[in-house]
Design a protein around this motif. Sequence first.
Motif, PDB file in Angstrom:
ATOM      1  N   MET A  24       0.844  -1.210   0.000  1.00  0.00           N
ATOM      2  CA  MET A  24       0.000   0.000   0.000  1.00  0.00           C
ATOM      3  C   MET A  24       0.873   1.251   0.000  1.00  0.00           C
ATOM      4  N   SER A  25       0.509   2.196  -0.891  1.00  0.00           N
ATOM      5  CA  SER A  25       1.286   3.439  -0.901  1.00  0.00           C
ATOM      6  C   SER A  25       0.688   4.448   0.100  1.00  0.00           C
ATOM      7  N   ASP A  26       1.498   5.398   0.507  1.00  0.00           N
ATOM      8  CA  ASP A  26       1.062   6.399   1.501  1.00  0.00           C
ATOM      9  C   ASP A  26       0.201   7.460   0.834  1.00  0.00           C
ATOM     10  N   LYS A  27      -0.907   7.813   1.468  1.00  0.00           N
ATOM     11  CA  LYS A  27      -1.771   8.865   0.921  1.00  0.00           C
ATOM     12  C   LYS A  27      -1.168  10.239   1.245  1.00  0.00           C
ATOM     13  N   ILE A  28      -1.116  11.075   0.223  1.00  0.00           N
ATOM     14  CA  ILE A  28      -0.702  12.462   0.417  1.00  0.00           C
ATOM     15  C   ILE A  28      -1.958  13.318   0.323  1.00  0.00           C
ATOM     16  N   TYR A  29      -2.253  14.050   1.382  1.00  0.00           N
ATOM     17  CA  TYR A  29      -3.450  14.902   1.419  1.00  0.00           C
ATOM     18  C   TYR A  29      -3.212  16.159   0.591  1.00  0.00           C
ATOM     19  N   VAL A  30      -4.168  16.443  -0.288  1.00  0.00           N
ATOM     20  CA  VAL A  30      -4.041  17.628  -1.155  1.00  0.00           C
ATOM     21  C   VAL A  30      -4.902  18.753  -0.587  1.00  0.00           C
ATOM     22  N   PHE A  31      -4.213  19.817  -0.170  1.00  0.00           N
ATOM     23  CA  PHE A  31      -4.845  21.009   0.423  1.00  0.00           C
ATOM     24  C   PHE A  31      -4.766  22.082  -0.652  1.00  0.00           C
ATOM     25  N   ASP A  32      -5.903  22.418  -1.232  1.00  0.00           N
ATOM     26  CA  ASP A  32      -5.890  23.411  -2.317  1.00  0.00           C
ATOM     27  C   ASP A  32      -6.129  24.807  -1.743  1.00  0.00           C
ATOM     28  N   THR A  33      -5.212  25.723  -2.059  1.00  0.00           N
ATOM     29  CA  THR A  33      -5.362  27.100  -1.570  1.00  0.00           C
ATOM     30  C   THR A  33      -5.515  28.112  -2.720  1.00  0.00           C
ATOM     31  N   THR A  34      -6.036  27.616  -3.860  1.00  0.00           N
ATOM     32  CA  THR A  34      -6.304  28.516  -4.999  1.00  0.00           C
ATOM     33  C   THR A  34      -7.211  29.680  -4.578  1.00  0.00           C
ATOM     34  N   LEU A  35      -8.209  29.373  -3.748  1.00  0.00           N
ATOM     35  CA  LEU A  35      -9.197  30.401  -3.381  1.00  0.00           C
ATOM     36  C   LEU A  35      -8.694  31.330  -2.281  1.00  0.00           C
ATOM     37  N   ARG A  36      -7.565  31.017  -1.651  1.00  0.00           N
ATOM     38  CA  ARG A  36      -7.034  31.895  -0.607  1.00  0.00           C
ATOM     39  C   ARG A  36      -5.667  32.451  -1.033  1.00  0.00           C
ATOM     40  N   ASP A  37      -4.607  31.646  -1.014  1.00  0.00           N
ATOM     41  CA  ASP A  37      -3.290  32.171  -1.382  1.00  0.00           C
ATOM     42  C   ASP A  37      -3.251  32.501  -2.878  1.00  0.00           C
ATOM     43  N   GLY A  38      -3.916  31.680  -3.686  1.00  0.00           N
ATOM     44  CA  GLY A  38      -3.937  31.912  -5.137  1.00  0.00           C
ATOM     45  C   GLY A  38      -4.663  33.199  -5.479  1.00  0.00           C
ATOM     46  N   GLU A  39      -5.712  33.456  -4.745  1.00  0.00           N
ATOM     47  CA  GLU A  39      -6.554  34.612  -5.057  1.00  0.00           C
ATOM     48  C   GLU A  39      -5.918  35.925  -4.607  1.00  0.00           C
ATOM     49  N   GLN A  40      -4.789  35.839  -3.895  1.00  0.00           N
ATOM     50  CA  GLN A  40      -4.100  37.062  -3.463  1.00  0.00           C
ATOM     51  C   GLN A  40      -3.372  37.750  -4.617  1.00  0.00           C
ATOM     52  N   VAL A  41      -3.331  37.096  -5.785  1.00  0.00           N
ATOM     53  CA  VAL A  41      -2.662  37.678  -6.953  1.00  0.00           C
ATOM     54  C   VAL A  41      -3.396  38.959  -7.374  1.00  0.00           C
ATOM     55  N   PRO A  42      -2.652  40.047  -7.607  1.00  0.00           N
ATOM     56  CA  PRO A  42      -3.326  41.288  -8.013  1.00  0.00           C
ATOM     57  C   PRO A  42      -4.145  41.083  -9.284  1.00  0.00           C
ATOM     58  N   GLY A  43      -5.368  41.571  -9.277  1.00  0.00           N
ATOM     59  CA  GLY A  43      -6.213  41.493 -10.479  1.00  0.00           C
ATOM     60  C   GLY A  43      -6.957  40.177 -10.616  1.00  0.00           C
ATOM     61  N   CYS A  44      -6.746  39.237  -9.686  1.00  0.00           N
ATOM     62  CA  CYS A  44      -7.377  37.918  -9.832  1.00  0.00           C
ATOM     63  C   CYS A  44      -8.488  37.661  -8.822  1.00  0.00           C
ATOM     64  N   GLN A  45      -8.951  38.711  -8.162  1.00  0.00           N
ATOM     65  CA  GLN A  45      -9.952  38.499  -7.111  1.00  0.00           C
ATOM     66  C   GLN A  45     -11.228  37.892  -7.685  1.00  0.00           C
ATOM     67  N   LEU A  46     -11.845  37.045  -6.870  1.00  0.00           N
ATOM     68  CA  LEU A  46     -13.037  36.314  -7.316  1.00  0.00           C
ATOM     69  C   LEU A  46     -14.259  36.750  -6.524  1.00  0.00           C
ATOM     70  N   THR A  47     -15.421  36.678  -7.171  1.00  0.00           N
ATOM     71  CA  THR A  47     -16.670  36.920  -6.447  1.00  0.00           C
ATOM     72  C   THR A  47     -17.015  35.644  -5.670  1.00  0.00           C
ATOM     73  N   THR A  48     -17.980  35.775  -4.769  1.00  0.00           N
ATOM     74  CA  THR A  48     -18.400  34.592  -4.001  1.00  0.00           C
ATOM     75  C   THR A  48     -18.911  33.503  -4.951  1.00  0.00           C
TER      76      THR A  48
END
Length: 380
Positions: free
Chosen positions: A1-25
């Motif tokens: 059995m291989s080890d599971k790596i948990y994927v924590f996606d931060t596109t909506l938080r750290d990713g969205e900090q990019v200037p000009g890339c802000q998202l609506t709700t």
Amino acid sequence: MSDKIYVFDTTLRDGEQVPGCQLTTDEKVMIAKELEKLGVDIIEAGFPVSSPGDFRSVVEVSKAVTEPTVCALSRAVKGDIDSAGEALKFAKRPRIHTGIGASDIHIKHKFNSSREAIIEQAIDAVKHARNLVDDVEFYAEDAGRADLEFLARLTESVIKAGATVVNLPDTTGYVLPNDMYDRINYLMNNVPNVDKAILSMHNHNDLGMATANTIAGIRAGARQVEVTINGIGERAGNTSLEEVAMILKVHKSLGYHTDIDSTKLFPMSNLVSQTMRMQVQANKAIVGRNAFAHSSGIHQDGFLKHTDTYEIINPQEVGVPKSSIVLTARSGRHALKHRLEMLGYKLEKPLLDDTYKRFLDLADQIKEVNDKDLVKLMRA
Ligand code: KIV
Ligand code: ZN
């Protein structure tokens, strides 16, 4: 059995900090639903105390997804943590992500504090967050430049206070991959209660090493990766989700796996790029326009004989319909003959040689020769 790596996606938080890339709700909710289908384990939906809009987004994402944990960021400050807890009240699996600077540079210049006071503040923050939710992640900001012995003490303290995950960000993208391995290995061996929490990799890409550092961290014992779609994020960005997912898949002999459905990577990349109005660079690994395009004569010849010669991933595995052969002045006869056959022209020598000469003249002028140009050439 291989080890599971948990994927924590931060596109909506750290990713969205990019200037000009802000998202609506609404845009955040739409992306969160697709991230759920992609198979991410944790969605960091925002930083609730930062604005009413971000607070609302965390609330709405919490209502919209059921499978992944929904996470909200906070500083190690009571008001932030309360706001995160409140925004997460509809989440099926809520997580508060709280933390503070861990390097002497941050401790001195950002907080005008001391190492001992930082440990106290971190413990208080984790305990407070644990009163609100069962799952608390602690981030030791700028861990990449922190004193290692102090980082080990801080990690042990927050685990004892109840942190379920300890995030060790290379906030400035400074660390070398070998050093990242050694640093995580040190923590695995010098934090007495390390087995009671998951260590997490959160790397920035200032020197182009975010993905390499994340893999090095996994190999030393980290079991969660904090990533964004297309690697978007502050300055040069964060570790890219698609790169880590495919490295672990292509190198399965390393013994790790994620629950990412890789066939959704390319559509996901397009969705984020369009919604955030941020183009993906053509040569971006896995999802760039040229990731499966072959343009030089030698490569095209090899590829047409057997795709394995120049491809380590079948494009369909990442949701790209097919590889492409781009016809330029660097292309050879084999590629031209192949493309002409697909267009219904079967040429034998010497007509092929003559057509190839005319093709090269055209390609020198217009750089890339498409199917319409070829039909015109043949008619002429
Ligand atoms: O890069 C960083 O250190 C962060 C933390 C706030 C987790 O984004
Ligand atoms: Zn970050």
